[in-house]
Design an enzyme around this catalytic site. Structure first.
Site, PDB file in Angstrom:
ATOM      1  N   THR A   7      13.555  -3.009  -4.408  1.00 47.65           N
ATOM      2  CA  THR A   7      12.514  -3.055  -3.373  1.00 47.65           C
ATOM      3  C   THR A   7      11.675  -4.309  -3.542  1.00 47.65           C
ATOM      4  OG1 THR A   7      10.595  -1.969  -2.387  1.00 47.65           O
ATOM      5  CG2 THR A   7      10.910  -1.630  -4.738  1.00 47.65           C
ATOM      6  N   ASN A   9       8.635  -4.265  -2.229  1.00 57.05           N
ATOM      7  CA  ASN A   9       7.284  -3.738  -1.987  1.00 57.05           C
ATOM      8  C   ASN A   9       6.671  -3.292  -3.325  1.00 57.05           C
ATOM      9  OD1 ASN A   9       5.230  -1.766  -1.525  1.00 57.05           O
ATOM     10  ND2 ASN A   9       5.928  -1.527   0.583  1.00 57.05           N
ATOM     11  N   ASP A  69      14.036   3.657   1.998  1.00 55.46           N
ATOM     12  CA  ASP A  69      13.438   3.216   3.250  1.00 55.46           C
ATOM     13  C   ASP A  69      12.488   4.322   3.693  1.00 55.46           C
ATOM     14  OD1 ASP A  69      13.649   0.794   4.861  1.00 55.46           O
ATOM     15  OD2 ASP A  69      14.066   2.136   6.521  1.00 55.46           O
TER      16      ASP A  69
HETATM   17  P1  ITT Z   1      11.573  -2.764   0.852  1.00 55.47           P
HETATM   18  O1  ITT Z   1      12.404  -2.663   2.112  1.00 55.47           O
HETATM   19  O2  ITT Z   1      11.813  -4.043   0.118  1.00 55.47           O
HETATM   20  O3  ITT Z   1      11.702  -1.566  -0.036  1.00 55.47           O
HETATM   21  P2  ITT Z   1       9.340  -2.508   2.709  1.00 55.47           P
HETATM   22  O4  ITT Z   1       7.857  -2.423   2.568  1.00 55.47           O
HETATM   23  O5  ITT Z   1       9.888  -3.458   3.751  1.00 55.47           O
HETATM   24  O6  ITT Z   1       9.991  -2.815   1.269  1.00 55.47           O
HETATM   25  P3  ITT Z   1      10.291  -0.282   4.287  1.00 55.47           P
HETATM   26  O7  ITT Z   1      11.093  -1.150   5.171  1.00 55.47           O
HETATM   27  O8  ITT Z   1      10.856   1.011   3.819  1.00 55.47           O
HETATM   28  O9  ITT Z   1       9.881  -1.062   2.958  1.00 55.47           O
HETATM   29  O10 ITT Z   1       8.899  -0.029   5.019  1.00 55.47           O
HETATM   30  C1  ITT Z   1       8.097   1.006   4.600  1.00 55.47           C
HETATM   31  C2  ITT Z   1       6.735   0.861   5.256  1.00 55.47           C
HETATM   32  O11 ITT Z   1       6.266   2.168   5.616  1.00 55.47           O
HETATM   33  C3  ITT Z   1       5.727   0.299   4.274  1.00 55.47           C
HETATM   34  O12 ITT Z   1       5.666  -1.115   4.318  1.00 55.47           O
HETATM   35  C4  ITT Z   1       4.448   0.972   4.744  1.00 55.47           C
HETATM   36  O13 ITT Z   1       3.928   0.274   5.852  1.00 55.47           O
HETATM   37  C5  ITT Z   1       4.943   2.347   5.217  1.00 55.47           C
HETATM   38  N1  ITT Z   1       4.916   3.316   4.105  1.00 55.47           N
HETATM   39  C6  ITT Z   1       5.997   3.911   3.514  1.00 55.47           C
HETATM   40  N2  ITT Z   1       5.621   4.707   2.498  1.00 55.47           N
HETATM   41  C7  ITT Z   1       4.283   4.615   2.430  1.00 55.47           C
HETATM   42  C8  ITT Z   1       3.320   5.193   1.582  1.00 55.47           C
HETATM   43  O14 ITT Z   1       3.643   5.977   0.561  1.00 55.47           O
HETATM   44  N3  ITT Z   1       2.038   4.885   1.806  1.00 55.47           N
HETATM   45  C9  ITT Z   1       1.685   4.079   2.806  1.00 55.47           C
HETATM   46  N4  ITT Z   1       2.515   3.459   3.634  1.00 55.47           N
HETATM   47  C10 ITT Z   1       3.829   3.733   3.463  1.00 55.47           C
END
Ligand code: ITT
Length: 197
Positions: A7, A9, A69
């Site tokens: 990830t 993030n 995701d």
């Molecule tokens: P990776 O794909 O590299 O893992 P990303 O942030 O792009 O990172 P996603 O495409 O899965 O990941 O997007 C998930 C988004 O959903 C994240 O950026 C947040 O905006 C929201 N999100 C998911 N889980 C969350 C949580 O526990 N708390 C707050 N926001 C969340």
């Protein structure tokens, strides 16, 4: 066994490592240890994107890879931002901009029900993979509250709570979150793979 958490993030990474730290026999690697390819999230669903990320990174690095995701589904917005949650306010938008856009979209409605959903995938370099899903029901607050967590946490009040996820703090969030529930579904396979070396 070494398992790579695929990830970009940092908030997700911290939670995944915290939630799964107690499984014996796993050494966790991160993109800081192993360079990972960037994966374009071209899938139409959380599941297809999570599978794409985990399998692409496992094949490229040669390590078993855990990817996830996730997204926020808001009832009054017909499930948006959903699979587009990370980029709701635009390709380069940060979390604060996404939160502002969400509050603006809900300004005229008292229908605040929403849920977080996460799909976690463990993929092996040979192409085999396992998926698990978790969700957390709640509602969208009228204004951001709390300094913990990431993303939409300052706006999300879990069902049965008065505090937002950002007010709960990591320990408490990780006992009830969508991510916790999805990752718990992968525990048996992670534990079995770790036992078999
Ligand atoms: P990776 O794909 O590299 O893992 P990303 O942030 O792009 O990172 P996603 O495409 O899965 O990941 O997007 C998930 C988004 O959903 C994240 O950026 C947040 O905006 C929201 N999100 C998911 N889980 C969350 C949580 O526990 N708390 C707050 N926001 C969340």
């Amino acid at each position: 066994m070494r398992v790579l958490v695929g990830t970009t993030n940092p908030g997700k990474l911290r939670e995944i490592l915290h939630i799964l730290a107690d499984i014996p026999g796993i050494e966790w690697l991160t993109p800081r240890d192993i360079p990972c390819p960037e994966v374009a999230e071209t899938g139409a669903t959380l599941t297809s994107n999570a599978i794409l990320k985990a399998r692409t990174i496992a094949a490229a690095t040669g390590y078993p890879t855990l990817a996830e995701d996730s997204g926020l589904e808001v009832d009054a917005l017909d499930g948006a931002p959903g699979v587009h949650s990370a980029r709701y306010a635009g390709e380069l938008a940060d979390h604060a901009a996404n939160n502002r856009k969400l509050l603006a979209a809900l300004a005229d409605t008292s229908e605040r029900r929403a849920r977080f959903r996460a799909v976690a995938v463990l993929a092996l370099p040979d192409g085999r993979f396992w998926t698990a899903e978790g969700f957390l029901n709640g509602q969208i607050a009228r204004e951001p509250r709390g300094g913990g967590g990431f993303g939409y946490d300052p706006l999300f009040i879990p069902a049965g709570e008065t505090r937002t996820l950002a007010e709960l703090g990591l320990e408490e969030k990780d006992t009830l979150s969508h991510r916790r529930r999805a990752l718990d579904g992968l525990r048996p396979v992670l534990a079995a793979l770790a036992r078999s070396g």
